[in-house]
Write a protein that holds these residues in place. Sequence first.
Motif, PDB file in Angstrom:
ATOM      1  N   LEU A  70      41.794  33.883  40.768  1.00  0.00           N
ATOM      2  CA  LEU A  70      41.818  34.639  39.514  1.00  0.00           C
ATOM      3  C   LEU A  70      42.097  36.102  39.837  1.00  0.00           C
ATOM      4  CD1 LEU A  70      38.764  32.929  37.778  1.00  0.00           C
ATOM      5  CD2 LEU A  70      41.179  32.245  37.791  1.00  0.00           C
ATOM      6  N   ALA A  71      43.359  36.396  40.011  1.00  0.00           N
ATOM      7  CA  ALA A  71      43.764  37.721  40.483  1.00  0.00           C
ATOM      8  C   ALA A  71      43.332  38.853  39.561  1.00  0.00           C
ATOM      9  CB  ALA A  71      45.279  37.749  40.690  1.00  0.00           C
ATOM     10  N   PRO A  72      43.341  38.709  38.226  1.00  0.00           N
ATOM     11  CA  PRO A  72      42.955  39.839  37.378  1.00  0.00           C
ATOM     12  C   PRO A  72      41.522  40.327  37.589  1.00  0.00           C
ATOM     13  CG  PRO A  72      44.182  38.242  36.087  1.00  0.00           C
ATOM     14  CD  PRO A  72      43.897  37.597  37.414  1.00  0.00           C
ATOM     15  N   LEU A  73      40.687  39.546  38.259  1.00  0.00           N
ATOM     16  CA  LEU A  73      39.324  39.983  38.559  1.00  0.00           C
ATOM     17  C   LEU A  73      39.285  40.930  39.746  1.00  0.00           C
ATOM     18  CD1 LEU A  73      37.417  36.561  38.317  1.00  0.00           C
ATOM     19  CD2 LEU A  73      37.906  38.191  36.476  1.00  0.00           C
ATOM     20  N   ARG A  74      40.413  41.105  40.440  1.00  0.00           N
ATOM     21  CA  ARG A  74      40.432  41.838  41.705  1.00  0.00           C
ATOM     22  C   ARG A  74      41.363  43.047  41.634  1.00  0.00           C
ATOM     23  NH1 ARG A  74      39.449  36.424  42.492  1.00  0.00           N
ATOM     24  NH2 ARG A  74      38.166  35.833  44.276  1.00  0.00           N
ATOM     25  N   GLU A  75      41.099  44.014  42.522  1.00  0.00           N
ATOM     26  CA  GLU A  75      41.941  45.204  42.624  1.00  0.00           C
ATOM     27  C   GLU A  75      43.169  44.857  43.461  1.00  0.00           C
ATOM     28  OE1 GLU A  75      43.828  48.558  43.883  1.00  0.00           O
ATOM     29  OE2 GLU A  75      42.671  47.373  45.326  1.00  0.00           O
ATOM     30  N   PRO A  76      44.380  45.215  43.014  1.00  0.00           N
ATOM     31  CA  PRO A  76      45.586  44.668  43.647  1.00  0.00           C
ATOM     32  C   PRO A  76      45.837  45.104  45.089  1.00  0.00           C
ATOM     33  CG  PRO A  76      46.161  46.284  41.969  1.00  0.00           C
ATOM     34  CD  PRO A  76      44.704  46.011  41.810  1.00  0.00           C
ATOM     35  N   ALA A  77      45.576  46.354  45.442  1.00  0.00           N
ATOM     36  CA  ALA A  77      45.854  46.786  46.813  1.00  0.00           C
ATOM     37  C   ALA A  77      44.926  46.075  47.800  1.00  0.00           C
ATOM     38  CB  ALA A  77      45.697  48.305  46.938  1.00  0.00           C
ATOM     39  N   LEU A  78      43.660  45.951  47.460  1.00  0.00           N
ATOM     40  CA  LEU A  78      42.735  45.249  48.339  1.00  0.00           C
ATOM     41  C   LEU A  78      43.075  43.766  48.409  1.00  0.00           C
ATOM     42  CD1 LEU A  78      40.256  45.221  50.135  1.00  0.00           C
ATOM     43  CD2 LEU A  78      38.836  45.019  48.083  1.00  0.00           C
ATOM     44  N   LEU A  79      43.441  43.163  47.282  1.00  0.00           N
ATOM     45  CA  LEU A  79      43.833  41.758  47.285  1.00  0.00           C
ATOM     46  C   LEU A  79      45.071  41.550  48.150  1.00  0.00           C
ATOM     47  CD1 LEU A  79      43.719  38.835  46.380  1.00  0.00           C
ATOM     48  CD2 LEU A  79      44.792  39.514  44.212  1.00  0.00           C
ATOM     49  N   ALA A  80      46.039  42.446  48.045  1.00  0.00           N
ATOM     50  CA  ALA A  80      47.245  42.339  48.870  1.00  0.00           C
ATOM     51  C   ALA A  80      46.890  42.414  50.355  1.00  0.00           C
ATOM     52  CB  ALA A  80      48.227  43.453  48.504  1.00  0.00           C
ATOM     53  N   LYS A  81      45.964  43.316  50.704  1.00  0.00           N
ATOM     54  CA  LYS A  81      45.565  43.465  52.106  1.00  0.00           C
ATOM     55  C   LYS A  81      44.825  42.221  52.589  1.00  0.00           C
ATOM     56  CE  LYS A  81      43.379  46.865  55.172  1.00  0.00           C
ATOM     57  NZ  LYS A  81      44.603  47.539  55.645  1.00  0.00           N
ATOM     58  N   ILE A 103      47.808  31.396  42.088  1.00  0.00           N
ATOM     59  CA  ILE A 103      47.275  32.472  41.247  1.00  0.00           C
ATOM     60  C   ILE A 103      47.266  32.049  39.782  1.00  0.00           C
ATOM     61  CG2 ILE A 103      47.808  34.777  40.338  1.00  0.00           C
ATOM     62  CD1 ILE A 103      48.560  35.682  43.033  1.00  0.00           C
ATOM     63  N   GLY A 104      46.234  32.476  39.066  1.00  0.00           N
ATOM     64  CA  GLY A 104      46.145  32.257  37.632  1.00  0.00           C
ATOM     65  C   GLY A 104      45.339  33.369  36.996  1.00  0.00           C
ATOM     66  N   VAL A 105      45.218  33.333  35.666  1.00  0.00           N
ATOM     67  CA  VAL A 105      44.511  34.403  34.965  1.00  0.00           C
ATOM     68  C   VAL A 105      43.074  34.031  34.625  1.00  0.00           C
ATOM     69  CG1 VAL A 105      46.603  35.401  34.014  1.00  0.00           C
ATOM     70  CG2 VAL A 105      45.390  33.638  32.712  1.00  0.00           C
ATOM     71  N   GLY A 106      42.756  32.737  34.540  1.00  0.00           N
ATOM     72  CA  GLY A 106      41.407  32.330  34.177  1.00  0.00           C
ATOM     73  C   GLY A 106      41.135  32.520  32.697  1.00  0.00           C
ATOM     74  N   ARG A 148      48.742  40.786  31.212  1.00  0.00           N
ATOM     75  CA  ARG A 148      49.463  42.031  31.503  1.00  0.00           C
ATOM     76  C   ARG A 148      48.961  42.644  32.806  1.00  0.00           C
ATOM     77  NH1 ARG A 148      48.541  42.621  25.990  1.00  0.00           N
ATOM     78  NH2 ARG A 148      46.914  44.197  26.288  1.00  0.00           N
ATOM     79  N   ARG A 149      47.652  42.538  33.026  1.00  0.00           N
ATOM     80  CA  ARG A 149      47.094  43.068  34.274  1.00  0.00           C
ATOM     81  C   ARG A 149      47.676  42.320  35.467  1.00  0.00           C
ATOM     82  NH1 ARG A 149      43.043  45.837  36.790  1.00  0.00           N
ATOM     83  NH2 ARG A 149      41.908  44.774  38.460  1.00  0.00           N
ATOM     84  N   LEU A 150      47.805  41.006  35.361  1.00  0.00           N
ATOM     85  CA  LEU A 150      48.350  40.223  36.472  1.00  0.00           C
ATOM     86  C   LEU A 150      49.785  40.632  36.776  1.00  0.00           C
ATOM     87  CD1 LEU A 150      48.288  37.992  38.554  1.00  0.00           C
ATOM     88  CD2 LEU A 150      48.805  36.342  36.738  1.00  0.00           C
ATOM     89  N   ASP A 151      50.597  40.832  35.756  1.00  0.00           N
ATOM     90  CA  ASP A 151      51.982  41.242  35.999  1.00  0.00           C
ATOM     91  C   ASP A 151      52.044  42.570  36.744  1.00  0.00           C
ATOM     92  OD1 ASP A 151      53.174  39.000  34.811  1.00  0.00           O
ATOM     93  OD2 ASP A 151      53.087  39.879  32.809  1.00  0.00           O
ATOM     94  N   ALA A 188      53.894  32.211  29.075  1.00  0.00           N
ATOM     95  CA  ALA A 188      53.891  33.382  29.965  1.00  0.00           C
ATOM     96  C   ALA A 188      53.580  32.977  31.399  1.00  0.00           C
ATOM     97  CB  ALA A 188      52.874  34.409  29.474  1.00  0.00           C
ATOM     98  N   ALA A 189      52.668  32.025  31.568  1.00  0.00           N
ATOM     99  CA  ALA A 189      52.320  31.568  32.916  1.00  0.00           C
ATOM    100  C   ALA A 189      53.499  30.860  33.564  1.00  0.00           C
ATOM    101  CB  ALA A 189      51.110  30.646  32.848  1.00  0.00           C
ATOM    102  N   LEU A 190      54.208  30.025  32.797  1.00  0.00           N
ATOM    103  CA  LEU A 190      55.355  29.299  33.347  1.00  0.00           C
ATOM    104  C   LEU A 190      56.496  30.260  33.676  1.00  0.00           C
ATOM    105  CD1 LEU A 190      55.367  26.173  30.988  1.00  0.00           C
ATOM    106  CD2 LEU A 190      54.087  26.544  33.101  1.00  0.00           C
TER     107      LEU A 190
END
Length: 281
Positions: free
Chosen positions: A65-76, A93-96, A114-117, A159-161
């Motif tokens: 659930l990527a939107p729960l996380r900060e993107p730079a740290l998740l990328a690392k 990855i999904g939005v939950g 939108r946050r996930l994008d 949007a997910a597809l």
Amino acid sequence: MNVGLGLPISDPAALLDWARRADAGPFTTIALLDRLVYDNPEPLVALAVLAGATTRVRVQTEVLLAPLREPALLAKQAATLDRMSGGRLVLGIGVGGREDDHVAAGTDLRTRGRRLDGQLAVMRRLWSGEPYGDGAGPVGPLPARPGGPELLFGGFQPAALARVARWGDGFLAAAPPSWAGGLIETVHRRWKEAGRSGSPRIVTQVNVALGPEEVVSDARTAMGAYYAFTGRAERMVEGLLTTPEEIRRAIGQYADLGADEVMLYCHGADPGQVDRLADVV
């Protein structure tokens, strides 16, 4: 047809046994679900441990659930796991849809798509070695796979597809064959419309429990608890496959739909299922 295993979340300490058995068997991938407000192991941390205990199988989030996380740290974190596992990370990855997860994370459920994008744009840039921007440089390490680990998107909404073609490498269809076919067709169509070459990788998922009645009962109880928030837990549990014939039939049906891999998701805690499912496969 490749076959992977979704691992149960009830006992994190037991997952090493599951992973080692899967690595010694015919399976191609091991995967973990993600939730925040639930009694489950954090998937990236758990998969890092399992990657160190295995040598062959891919390790997959299903879905993170990527939107729960900060993107730079998740990328690392993702790049580190991909690099240290020799490129074995598959980032599903999904939005939950659980409001309590977003409350605990301090994020807005209503803007999760939108946050996930926005997150994906940041992560793709960082995985390519580019600076973060606004006074911050690159965030390493670079992943083992150029451009980032393999990205699969799960979900059912348009949007997910569409994200599969825009950002991803494939689609994770957590749906029965009767429903998955239409989703897979849509993903292929959006892929072509986006001008992508080749084809998206299609990974499907089915819930299974194989063994004595206590194993099946344990799986049903765990599934019911996990999916209680949907209001359709009983329907989900009814779809649990519990015989070799049912499981083989489902694998064949997904193969007919053009799936590249099917994930047999186990909710029951008995690791002996790995060996029984290996015999089925």
